[in-house]
Design an enzyme around this catalytic site. Sequence first.
Site, PDB file in Angstrom:
ATOM      1  CG  LEU A  52      -7.887  21.738 -30.548  1.00  0.00           C
ATOM      2  CD1 LEU A  52      -8.913  22.319 -29.591  1.00  0.00           C
ATOM      3  CD2 LEU A  52      -8.550  21.328 -31.853  1.00  0.00           C
ATOM      4  CG  HIS A  56       2.246  14.925 -37.407  1.00  0.00           C
ATOM      5  ND1 HIS A  56       1.613  14.076 -36.533  1.00  0.00           N
ATOM      6  CD2 HIS A  56       3.577  14.725 -37.220  1.00  0.00           C
ATOM      7  CE1 HIS A  56       2.498  13.387 -35.849  1.00  0.00           C
ATOM      8  NE2 HIS A  56       3.709  13.757 -36.240  1.00  0.00           N
TER       9      HIS A  56
END
Length: 352
Positions: A126, A230
């Site tokens: 994505l 992250h």
Amino acid sequence: MLIIRPCQSSDLEDLMAMSQAVGKGMTSMPADEAAWREKIAASRRSFSEKGAHDAVGTYFMVLEDTEAGKVVGTTALYTGIGLNRPFYSYKLSTLVSSSSCLETTRKTEVLSMVNDYTGATEVGSLFLLPEARRPGIGQLLSRCRYLTLADFPEHFGDTVMAELRGWQDEKGRSPLWDYLGSKFFGIEFQDAVTTAALKGTQFISDLMPKYPIYVDLLPDEARAVIGKPHESSAPALHMLKKEGFRFTGYVDLFDGGPSVQVGREEIRTVRESVSGQIRIDSSVSEGDDQFMLSNGCIDNYRMTLAPARIAEDGTLLISAETAKALQLQVGATVRYVFFKAAASASGCSRAA
């Protein structure tokens, strides 16, 4: 207009440019022309009747801005992961031991290398170019994959999972890699990521120890990032959780990023999507509710986000522009799911 469709050979230049924009964090989009050609060919086969019964498939889709004639985003489904090459994860689990002599019970967390996701379907890749980022578009790229699952359930596994990039500092350093992986591979973090993306995972089987890793033996800095995504993955994780994905203790072998999973039929968009006939109506406008729609045609697949209205007889009313974008004929059947309510008179949205 924005449409989502399978990637094709003519997208190669845009995809290579997108790899450069992604940087080094997404292993499924390496800046390697040969790898892209292979991925495009694999995706073209999956989006065809020939690939319907393949155990392993790549369903790589792009978001095209039809006015600009440019690919501005990507999204993908990978089915049968781990069947053609091992798919490794760490499973975080707890060992309990006790001593009657010391009258104590101790709990210890361990990381065990497993292949538990073998045969599952992975959602990934994505990415949206910065200039195309505006409210709702990232959600469209994420949720469109679930329409694909609903359209062609026989192509995909019962379990759907997603890997999220693990935590790294501002210099791209992964504490878990520094204190664990590097000790066994003897190479830099990014070299390991690139090798896995381009050459496969055999080197992991060759060099990584098969016995459990006791988490308590790792430095605090490494322990703190196990299962921690992250910062850039936070929006993706939020969208996955809204669809029903849950963390069950699986993390990435290199950087400790979390993997989340859900049953295919339990995904919110899959459950809420409806298949029905369409009718072109000139009164449909941007003032109507927004729906995600797919044409359900495997060898000419198209999805988009567009205004639509459900008529009293259950027919979905759409504009001629939407029908053209999806390459639909009058009376065709589409799959659709509610995306967002029309703006109220005050300019506020009635639903998220």
